[in-house]
Design a protein around this motif. Structure first.
Motif, PDB file in Angstrom:
ATOM      1  N   MET A  40     -53.026  -3.617  -2.123  1.00 25.64           N
ATOM      2  CA  MET A  40     -53.652  -2.903  -1.003  1.00 25.64           C
ATOM      3  C   MET A  40     -54.132  -3.885   0.059  1.00 25.64           C
ATOM      4  SD  MET A  40     -55.991   0.095  -2.658  1.00 25.64           S
ATOM      5  CE  MET A  40     -56.305   0.739  -1.029  1.00 25.64           C
ATOM      6  N   ILE A  41     -54.173  -3.380   1.287  1.00 21.53           N
ATOM      7  CA  ILE A  41     -54.776  -4.120   2.396  1.00 21.53           C
ATOM      8  C   ILE A  41     -55.791  -3.205   3.054  1.00 21.53           C
ATOM      9  CG2 ILE A  41     -54.400  -5.072   4.696  1.00 21.53           C
ATOM     10  CD1 ILE A  41     -51.967  -6.357   3.796  1.00 21.53           C
ATOM     11  N   ASN A  42     -56.962  -3.734   3.327  1.00 17.91           N
ATOM     12  CA  ASN A  42     -58.000  -3.005   4.056  1.00 17.91           C
ATOM     13  C   ASN A  42     -58.192  -3.660   5.411  1.00 17.91           C
ATOM     14  OD1 ASN A  42     -58.491  -1.282   1.899  1.00 17.91           O
ATOM     15  ND2 ASN A  42     -60.093  -2.588   1.064  1.00 17.91           N
ATOM     16  N   ASN A  56     -57.429   1.850   4.824  1.00 19.55           N
ATOM     17  CA  ASN A  56     -56.829   1.351   3.587  1.00 19.55           C
ATOM     18  C   ASN A  56     -55.327   1.589   3.616  1.00 19.55           C
ATOM     19  OD1 ASN A  56     -59.536   2.795   3.092  1.00 19.55           O
ATOM     20  ND2 ASN A  56     -59.461   1.254   1.508  1.00 19.55           N
ATOM     21  N   PHE A  57     -54.559   0.592   3.200  1.00 22.95           N
ATOM     22  CA  PHE A  57     -53.109   0.718   3.124  1.00 22.95           C
ATOM     23  C   PHE A  57     -52.645   0.304   1.739  1.00 22.95           C
ATOM     24  CE2 PHE A  57     -54.137  -0.358   7.507  1.00 22.95           C
ATOM     25  CZ  PHE A  57     -53.451   0.617   8.215  1.00 22.95           C
ATOM     26  N   VAL A  58     -51.878   1.168   1.093  1.00 22.89           N
ATOM     27  CA  VAL A  58     -51.199   0.794  -0.139  1.00 22.89           C
ATOM     28  C   VAL A  58     -49.891   0.146   0.300  1.00 22.89           C
ATOM     29  CG1 VAL A  58     -50.100   1.637  -2.239  1.00 22.89           C
ATOM     30  CG2 VAL A  58     -52.235   2.674  -1.456  1.00 22.89           C
ATOM     31  N   PRO A 104     -63.456  -9.430  -3.737  1.00 26.06           N
ATOM     32  CA  PRO A 104     -63.932  -9.743  -5.091  1.00 26.06           C
ATOM     33  C   PRO A 104     -64.379  -8.493  -5.851  1.00 26.06           C
ATOM     34  CG  PRO A 104     -65.622 -10.286  -3.501  1.00 26.06           C
ATOM     35  CD  PRO A 104     -64.422  -9.822  -2.710  1.00 26.06           C
ATOM     36  N   PHE A 105     -64.390  -7.333  -5.187  1.00 28.76           N
ATOM     37  CA  PHE A 105     -64.921  -6.117  -5.785  1.00 28.76           C
ATOM     38  C   PHE A 105     -63.876  -5.058  -6.102  1.00 28.76           C
ATOM     39  CE2 PHE A 105     -68.111  -7.902  -2.849  1.00 28.76           C
ATOM     40  CZ  PHE A 105     -69.037  -8.311  -3.793  1.00 28.76           C
ATOM     41  N   ALA A 106     -62.684  -5.173  -5.567  1.00 26.49           N
ATOM     42  CA  ALA A 106     -61.667  -4.135  -5.738  1.00 26.49           C
ATOM     43  C   ALA A 106     -61.106  -4.122  -7.160  1.00 26.49           C
ATOM     44  CB  ALA A 106     -60.534  -4.358  -4.738  1.00 26.49           C
ATOM     45  N   GLU A 107     -60.749  -2.935  -7.621  1.00 27.93           N
ATOM     46  CA  GLU A 107     -60.171  -2.789  -8.957  1.00 27.93           C
ATOM     47  C   GLU A 107     -58.725  -3.250  -9.017  1.00 27.93           C
ATOM     48  OE1 GLU A 107     -60.841   1.096 -10.618  1.00 27.93           O
ATOM     49  OE2 GLU A 107     -62.931   1.099  -9.989  1.00 27.93           O
ATOM     50  N   GLU A 112     -58.512  -8.126   2.324  1.00 32.24           N
ATOM     51  CA  GLU A 112     -59.373  -7.631   3.400  1.00 32.24           C
ATOM     52  C   GLU A 112     -59.073  -8.432   4.659  1.00 32.24           C
ATOM     53  OE1 GLU A 112     -61.677  -5.194   2.892  1.00 32.24           O
ATOM     54  OE2 GLU A 112     -61.614  -5.129   0.708  1.00 32.24           O
ATOM     55  N   ILE A 113     -58.951  -7.738   5.782  1.00 30.23           N
ATOM     56  CA  ILE A 113     -58.711  -8.409   7.060  1.00 30.23           C
ATOM     57  C   ILE A 113     -59.589  -7.767   8.124  1.00 30.23           C
ATOM     58  CG2 ILE A 113     -57.043  -9.038   8.837  1.00 30.23           C
ATOM     59  CD1 ILE A 113     -54.830  -8.867   6.815  1.00 30.23           C
ATOM     60  N   LEU A 114     -60.354  -8.581   8.832  1.00 28.15           N
ATOM     61  CA  LEU A 114     -61.134  -8.089   9.953  1.00 28.15           C
ATOM     62  C   LEU A 114     -60.195  -7.891  11.138  1.00 28.15           C
ATOM     63  CD1 LEU A 114     -64.308 -10.342   9.688  1.00 28.15           C
ATOM     64  CD2 LEU A 114     -63.944  -8.051   8.743  1.00 28.15           C
ATOM     65  N   CYS A 115     -60.490  -6.878  11.947  1.00 27.59           N
ATOM     66  CA  CYS A 115     -59.601  -6.537  13.056  1.00 27.59           C
ATOM     67  C   CYS A 115     -60.362  -6.499  14.376  1.00 27.59           C
ATOM     68  CB  CYS A 115     -58.982  -5.165  12.821  1.00 27.59           C
ATOM     69  SG  CYS A 115     -57.968  -5.066  11.344  1.00 27.59           S
TER      70      CYS A 115
END
Length: 117
Positions: A40-42, A56-58, A104-107, A112-115
């Motif tokens: 995933m990418i957030n 959120n993107f799978v 560090p928290f995702a299952e 993670e990317i700031l935009c």
């Protein structure tokens, strides 16, 4: 970057790519995701109220990953900023590659990317 700075860096991308985050490219991000099983990418971005919003993107394929990293994603700006009218509210959130880090928290393995807009 010095070898010691790379080894001790808390960002997995820095350790994997062996380069400063300011030098990250789209291809670097794709390579990291493929090699590390990122699922995933957030995309994270701030709204007028100061709250951090998330898209959120799978990751379904390399092509999908390439597209979202290249084009960003459309969001409704009128829901984010009071000064944007609904009739002309389309904004795009564009990933800033240098801000990429593993959550560090995702299952599941999640980048993670700031935009910016």
């Amino acid at each position: 970057m010095k070898d010691s700075e790379v080894i001790m860096n808390p960002n997995m991308l820095v350790r994997f790519l062996k380069k400063d985050p300011a030098e990250f490219t789209k291809e670097d991000i794709i390579c990291f995701c493929e090699a590390n099983g990122v699922e995933m990418i957030n995309f994270r971005y701030a709204a007028e109220d100061g709250k951090l919003k998330t898209l959120n993107f799978v990751i379904t394929s390399r092509e999908h990953l390439d597209t979202i990293l290249s084009d960003g994603e459309r969001v409704d700006g009128s829901n984010l900023f009071s000064f944007i009218e609904a009739g002309s509210s389309d904004l795009y959130v564009i990933p800033r590659y240098r801000t990429a880090f593993m959550s560090p928290f995702a299952e599941v393995p999640t980048l993670e990317i700031l935009c910016s807009f």
